[in-house]
Design an enzyme around this catalytic site. Structure first.
Site, PDB file in Angstrom:
ATOM      1  N   GLU A 106     140.647  33.293 147.003  1.00 10.47           N
ATOM      2  CA  GLU A 106     139.524  32.579 146.393  1.00 10.47           C
ATOM      3  C   GLU A 106     138.701  31.912 147.435  1.00 10.47           C
ATOM      4  O   GLU A 106     139.367  31.798 148.507  1.00 10.47           O
ATOM      5  CB  GLU A 106     140.109  31.402 145.482  1.00 10.47           C
ATOM      6  CG  GLU A 106     139.164  30.349 144.692  1.00 10.47           C
ATOM      7  CD  GLU A 106     138.247  31.247 143.733  1.00 10.47           C
ATOM      8  OE1 GLU A 106     137.529  32.084 144.045  1.00 10.47           O
ATOM      9  OE2 GLU A 106     138.353  30.951 142.577  1.00 10.47           O
ATOM     10  N   ASP A 110     138.214  23.617 143.628  1.00  7.54           N
ATOM     11  CA  ASP A 110     137.740  22.378 143.407  1.00  7.54           C
ATOM     12  C   ASP A 110     138.667  21.435 142.384  1.00  7.54           C
ATOM     13  O   ASP A 110     139.203  20.761 142.679  1.00  7.54           O
ATOM     14  CB  ASP A 110     136.391  22.755 142.755  1.00  7.54           C
ATOM     15  CG  ASP A 110     135.249  21.201 142.641  1.00  7.54           C
ATOM     16  OD1 ASP A 110     135.523  20.280 143.336  1.00  7.54           O
ATOM     17  OD2 ASP A 110     134.457  21.271 141.913  1.00  7.54           O
ATOM     18  N   ARG A 172     124.670  33.323 149.936  1.00  2.00           N
ATOM     19  CA  ARG A 172     125.863  33.984 150.117  1.00  2.00           C
ATOM     20  C   ARG A 172     126.014  34.538 151.409  1.00  2.00           C
ATOM     21  O   ARG A 172     127.023  34.784 152.325  1.00  2.00           O
ATOM     22  CB  ARG A 172     126.241  34.734 149.151  1.00  2.00           C
ATOM     23  CG  ARG A 172     126.530  34.244 147.743  1.00  2.00           C
ATOM     24  CD  ARG A 172     127.204  35.389 146.847  1.00  2.00           C
ATOM     25  NE  ARG A 172     127.192  34.957 145.303  1.00  2.00           N
ATOM     26  CZ  ARG A 172     127.939  34.300 144.862  1.00  2.00           C
ATOM     27  NH1 ARG A 172     128.874  33.658 145.443  1.00  2.00           N
ATOM     28  NH2 ARG A 172     127.750  34.233 143.438  1.00  2.00           N
TER      29      ARG A 172
HETATM   30  P1  5GP Z   1     137.146  24.903 140.209  1.00  2.00           P
HETATM   31  O1  5GP Z   1     137.772  25.674 138.775  1.00  2.00           O
HETATM   32  O2  5GP Z   1     138.399  24.716 141.057  1.00  2.00           O
HETATM   33  O3  5GP Z   1     136.509  23.356 139.789  1.00  2.00           O
HETATM   34  O4  5GP Z   1     136.122  25.618 141.136  1.00  2.00           O
HETATM   35  C1  5GP Z   1     136.384  26.850 141.581  1.00  2.00           C
HETATM   36  C2  5GP Z   1     134.696  27.513 141.370  1.00  2.00           C
HETATM   37  O5  5GP Z   1     133.660  26.661 141.376  1.00  2.00           O
HETATM   38  C3  5GP Z   1     134.768  28.149 142.880  1.00  2.00           C
HETATM   39  O6  5GP Z   1     135.380  29.565 142.924  1.00  2.00           O
HETATM   40  C4  5GP Z   1     133.209  28.156 143.074  1.00  2.00           C
HETATM   41  O7  5GP Z   1     132.679  29.278 142.423  1.00  2.00           O
HETATM   42  C5  5GP Z   1     132.886  26.933 142.409  1.00  2.00           C
HETATM   43  N1  5GP Z   1     132.717  25.997 143.306  1.00  2.00           N
HETATM   44  C6  5GP Z   1     133.316  24.892 143.302  1.00  2.00           C
HETATM   45  N2  5GP Z   1     132.969  23.864 144.401  1.00  2.00           N
HETATM   46  C7  5GP Z   1     131.794  24.647 144.915  1.00  2.00           C
HETATM   47  C8  5GP Z   1     131.075  24.283 146.222  1.00  2.00           C
HETATM   48  O8  5GP Z   1     131.190  23.342 146.839  1.00  2.00           O
HETATM   49  N3  5GP Z   1     130.209  25.265 146.461  1.00  2.00           N
HETATM   50  C9  5GP Z   1     130.022  26.479 145.600  1.00  2.00           C
HETATM   51  N4  5GP Z   1     129.097  27.264 146.064  1.00  2.00           N
HETATM   52  N5  5GP Z   1     130.924  26.625 144.653  1.00  2.00           N
HETATM   53  C10 5GP Z   1     131.698  25.900 144.461  1.00  2.00           C
END
Ligand code: 5GP
Length: 183
Positions: A106, A110, A172
């Site tokens: 991954e 976050d 990206r």
């Molecule tokens: P989670 O489900 O853990 O909140 O987030 C996971 C997904 O959120 C990651 O795979 C990514 O796509 C997006 N994401 C979370 N934080 C960031 C960030 O700081 N930058 C970007 N570009 N995407 C993020």
């Protein structure tokens, strides 16, 4: 647009955060840990699209695990610079992972919601084991207590782009990682 060291995407300004050399060195370290843990095994790498494709490509080449396989899966939870709180599977798994040692790759953890949902979905398909490798991990954003097995960088809860990570599909391609500039 790129001015001096800053990058502007959709009107937001980003500053340099991690250089390609720092990234390469941590990717190498994580690849070494995976190579050690999976020596003599045939791990099935599962790259989470779209953000992890750059990391996955560098990581699997550094492991030197020639008997490994790779396939792709896609989840989405972010819109713009924040989480929507709901996790959607966009592309499902096409390969049979029953009895396999799966390593999810991954880009960033976050809240941990995507990771938890993915692992839950995969476990229904009977893998021998599931571990989780991430380029970036924001421990202070966690809503789930999820901790990745392999982490290249722990970072503060700020929005990042580059090296596969996007802002609404853009940026990206940047070889380095940038953080959003706070006013
Ligand atoms: P989670 O489900 O853990 O909140 O987030 C996971 C997904 O959120 C990651 O795979 C990514 O796509 C997006 N994401 C979370 N934080 C960031 C960030 O700081 N930058 C970007 N570009 N995407 C993020």
């Amino acid at each position: 647009m790129q001015t001096d060291n800053q990058v502007i995407v959709d009107g937001l300004t980003f500053e340099p955060y991690l250089t390609r050399d720092e990234i390469a060195s941590q990717v190498k370290r994580v690849a070494g840990e995976i190579a050690r843990d999976y020596a003599g095994k045939k791990p099935h790498f599962l790259c989470v699209l779209t953000g992890a494709f750059v990391f996955a490509s560098d990581l699997i080449r550094e492991t030197g695990l020639n008997d490994s396989n790779i396939s792709f899966i896609r989840y989405k939870s972010y819109e713009g610079t924040s989480t929507t709180g709901s996790v959607k599977q966009i592309i499902g798994l096409t390969d049979d992972i029953r009895g396999k040692d799966v390593v999810i790759i991954e880009d960033i953890v976050d809240t941990g919601l995507t990771a938890c949902r993915m692992i839950e979905d995969l476990k229904e398909q009977g893998p021998a084991s599931v571990r989780f490798a991430t380029l970036l991990y924001k421990p202070d954003s966690s809503q789930t207590g999820f901790i990745p097995d392999y982490t290249a960088f722990e970072i503060p809860p700020k929005f990042i782009i580059g090296y596969g990570l996007d802002l609404d599909g853009k940026a990206r391609n940047l070889p380095d990682i940038y953080v959003i500039k706070e006013n």
